[in-house]
Design a protein around this motif. Structure first.
Motif, PDB file in Angstrom:
ATOM      1  N   ASN A 250       0.687  -1.250  -0.072  1.00 51.48           N
ATOM      2  CA  ASN A 250       0.052   0.023  -0.086  1.00 51.48           C
ATOM      3  C   ASN A 250       0.822   1.280  -0.045  1.00 51.48           C
ATOM      4  O   ASN A 250       2.087   1.266   0.559  1.00 51.48           O
TER       5      ASN A 250
ATOM      6  N   THR B  21       2.321   2.682  -2.588  1.00 50.55           N
ATOM      7  CA  THR B  21       3.497   2.511  -3.598  1.00 50.55           C
ATOM      8  C   THR B  21       2.925   3.427  -4.805  1.00 50.55           C
ATOM      9  O   THR B  21       3.788   3.696  -5.580  1.00 50.55           O
ATOM     10  N   GLY B  22       1.719   3.484  -4.976  1.00 44.37           N
ATOM     11  CA  GLY B  22       1.187   4.127  -6.062  1.00 44.37           C
ATOM     12  C   GLY B  22       0.263   3.303  -7.309  1.00 44.37           C
ATOM     13  O   GLY B  22       0.259   3.650  -8.051  1.00 44.37           O
TER      14      GLY B  22
ATOM     15  N   GLY C 281      -3.473  -2.753  -1.306  1.00 44.64           N
ATOM     16  CA  GLY C 281      -2.009  -2.694  -0.857  1.00 44.64           C
ATOM     17  C   GLY C 281      -2.146  -3.375   0.405  1.00 44.64           C
ATOM     18  O   GLY C 281      -3.102  -3.659   1.209  1.00 44.64           O
TER      19      GLY C 281
ATOM     20  N   LEU D 125       6.899   9.488 -12.586  1.00 39.04           N
ATOM     21  CA  LEU D 125       7.918  10.287 -12.474  1.00 39.04           C
ATOM     22  C   LEU D 125       7.099  11.655 -11.854  1.00 39.04           C
ATOM     23  O   LEU D 125       7.384  12.844 -12.024  1.00 39.04           O
TER      24      LEU D 125
END
Ligand code: GTP
Length: 543
Positions: A354, A356-357, A437, A523
């Motif tokens: 969880n 991390t994106g 996550g 990014l």
């Protein structure tokens, strides 16, 4: 003082000055230029942007392929991981594995809940249930459910609103409809997908219409009016993927430099003694390349330097670039297997710890796919975090992708299963499933993730399993990654938050340890801050 002595002193001073100047010129020529790229203006369309990157830009756009079929390109499958998969890793006591990531950002922290998953028999039942009896459970949906579910949800909503105002007969009628829906909900029990909000809209609507005896057209008209009045979030314009690459420049600024500056300085210094080699080793380890990659890089550099000594800055840069790109395996197939099969959509599972994106990456990927002309369906199988499905739904609304979601704490496998079932029914191109996550130390939850995949595979093959890794957690992320790799066969990695780390070297290590390619890089938090990973462009940004 006589003239002879004065002339002698003047000559000596002139000679000394000449020597100093000559020395400076020689030193400058010999020095390798490690200039910081000035901030330059990159013009993207009409918008000038600051480029702090040193130039990370993928040389091509996103590449999609069909899962299970030979890609037909000359790209290699990744080799076996250099580190054999271990038993499930317990990392209690180790610093910070997933800890940062687990701090909730936009919702209250909740405990981990083990969810009982259906066994095979249940799944078969669910299969039938989903296909044949699209249930009235949609009615339990929060009215926020999905765009597709809007008629049902809105019917209920309309009833509530108008009945309170007490203005029209329609309100009463529709209220009856809502009540009917509610009673249908409570009375009906459907296995497995009992929590699914969406994918069942039309049949329920028809039931309601039948039960209230009102013309479907009238009800639809009312609902459409309500919808038009509703403040739906505006759908984003999705720009072509080709146009966005320029904007991605400037985001790797903080990854840049860690390797480049000191390495080029050392290599450019001429003959390297053992101390210099140790320094190079330290630099690579500090940049998170990992010990195996570090050793390989040093060995290659030693071999190359023995035969082709570095003479100037360009030589040093070219050598380092060549060796580092080689270590990133440019031959790997980095296409995203998101193209549909003959009778089923491509299925992409997005997994990871969880924070991390995952949800963000799923949304960004949906955006890219929609921009590529694909019909995308999102599956919100992250039922642990209250806001995750809302977050994904917002992405769906922005990009124009439907979503299948469940109630909080609903069975994630059921949601994933239903998403794929709906994807098949509606003939979409790709189903993207965002999973919950979870901390990998919770063995039960990892097992559950394996089950999510197996349950989905009852409906359609899973073409791509993307592990989302947070680059800022460095080596610790790999401990997580290995556990995920044990549970579900990862086919690619999305490395997020590269904009927030100075240790871009984790890319090398991830590929080396997992034996799967990094396919995507995050990014930034913006909708278009997702780039296909390109080894050469990446190294150019690092050096
Ligand atoms: N700077 C930066 N932030 C990112 C990137 N990708 C995601 N984020 C941010 O990271 C945070 C977590 O992202 P989520 O997508 O919610 O993460 P998740 O893995 O789905 O989290 P859970 O639902 O809790 O499992 C959000 O604030 C995102 O905006 C990235 O590439 N760069």
């Amino acid at each position: 003082m006589n003239t002879g002595i004065i002339i002698g002193i003047v000559i000596a001073v002139v000679v000394i000055l000449a020597l100093i100047v000559a020395g400076l010129v020689l030193a400058r020529r010999r020095r390798i230029s490690l200039h910081d790229d000035e901030q330059t203006q990159v013009v993207d369309g009409s918008k000038p942007q600051v480029d702090r990157s040193g130039g990370y830009k993928a040389s091509s756009g996103f590449s999609f392929s069909q899962g299970g079929a030979a890609s037909g390109t000359a790209v290699a499958e990744p080799p076996e991981p250099t580190v054999a998969p271990t038993e499930r890793t317990e990392v209690d006591g180790q610093p910070g594995v997933g800890d940062d990531a687990s701090v909730p950002r936009d919702s209250e922290r909740r405990g981990i809940t083990n969810v009982t998953l259906p066994d095979t028999a249940d799944v078969e039942t669910a299969d039938t249930a989903t296909t044949d009896v699209p249930t009235a459970d949609t009615g339990t949906t929060d009215s926020s459910a999905t765009a597709t579910a809007a008629p049902t949800a809105d019917a209920t909503e309309t009833a509530d609103t108008t009945a309170t105002a007490g203005t029209t007969d329609t309100a009463g009628t529709t209220e009856t409809a809502a009540t009917t829906a509610e009673s249908a909900l409570t009375s009906e029990s459907v296995p497995l997908d009992e929590d699914i909000d969406s994918s069942v809209t039309t049949p329920l609507f028809e039931e309601i219409v039948e039960s209230v005896g009102e013309s479907p057209d009238e009800i639809i008209e009312e609902i459409e009016d309500e919808e038009a009045a509703a403040t739906a979030p505006p759908r984003d314009e999705i720009e072509p993927t080709a146009g966005r690459l320029g904007r991605l420049r400037g985001r790797l600024s903080r990854s840049q430099g860690a390797i480049g500056k000191s390495m080029l300085g050392l290599l450019g210094a001429g003959d390297l003694d053992e101390e210099s080699w140790e320094e190079i080793e330290d630099t690579l380890v500090m940049a998170d390349l990992g010990s195996a990659t570090t050793e390989a890089v040093i060995e290659r550099l030693r071999t190359e330097l023995a035969t082709n000594p570095v003479r100037n800055a360009d030589d040093a840069r070219a050598l380092l670039r060549r060796v580092l790109v080689e270590q990133l395996h440019p031959e790997f197939d980095r296409s995203i297997r998101a193209l549909p099969h003959a009778d089923t959509p491509a299925v992409v599972l997005v997994v990871g710890v969880n924070g991390t994106g995952k949800t963000t990456t799923t949304g960004k990927l949906a955006r890219v796919l929609v921009a590529d002309g694909r019909r995308v369906l999102l599956g919100a199988a992250d039922t642990f975090r209250a806001a995750a499905a809302d977050q994904l739904q917002t992405w769906g609304e922005r990009v124009g992708a439907d979503i299948v979601r469940g109630k909080e704490q609903a069975d994630p496998a059921a949601v994933a299963f239903d998403a794929v079932a709906k994807g098949i029914d509606e003939g979409v191109d790709v189903v993207l499933i965002d999973t919950a996550g979870r901390l990998h130390t919770k063995t039960g939850l990892m097992d559950e993730l394996g089950k999510v995949k197996r349950v989905v595979e009852k409906k359609a093959p899973v073409d791509e399993v993307i592990l989302v890794l947070d680059a800022t957690v460095g080596q610790n992320g790999l401990t997580q990654a290995k556990v995920f790799a044990d549970v579900v066969d990862i086919t690619g990695v999305a490395l997020t938050k590269l904009d927030g780390t100075a240790k871009g070297g984790i890319v090398f290590n991830v590929q080396e340890v997992l034996g799967v390619p990094v396919k995507l890089v995050g990014l930034g938090e913006g909708a278009d801050d997702l780039a296909p990973f390109d080894p050469e462009a990446f190294i150019d940004a690092l050096l």
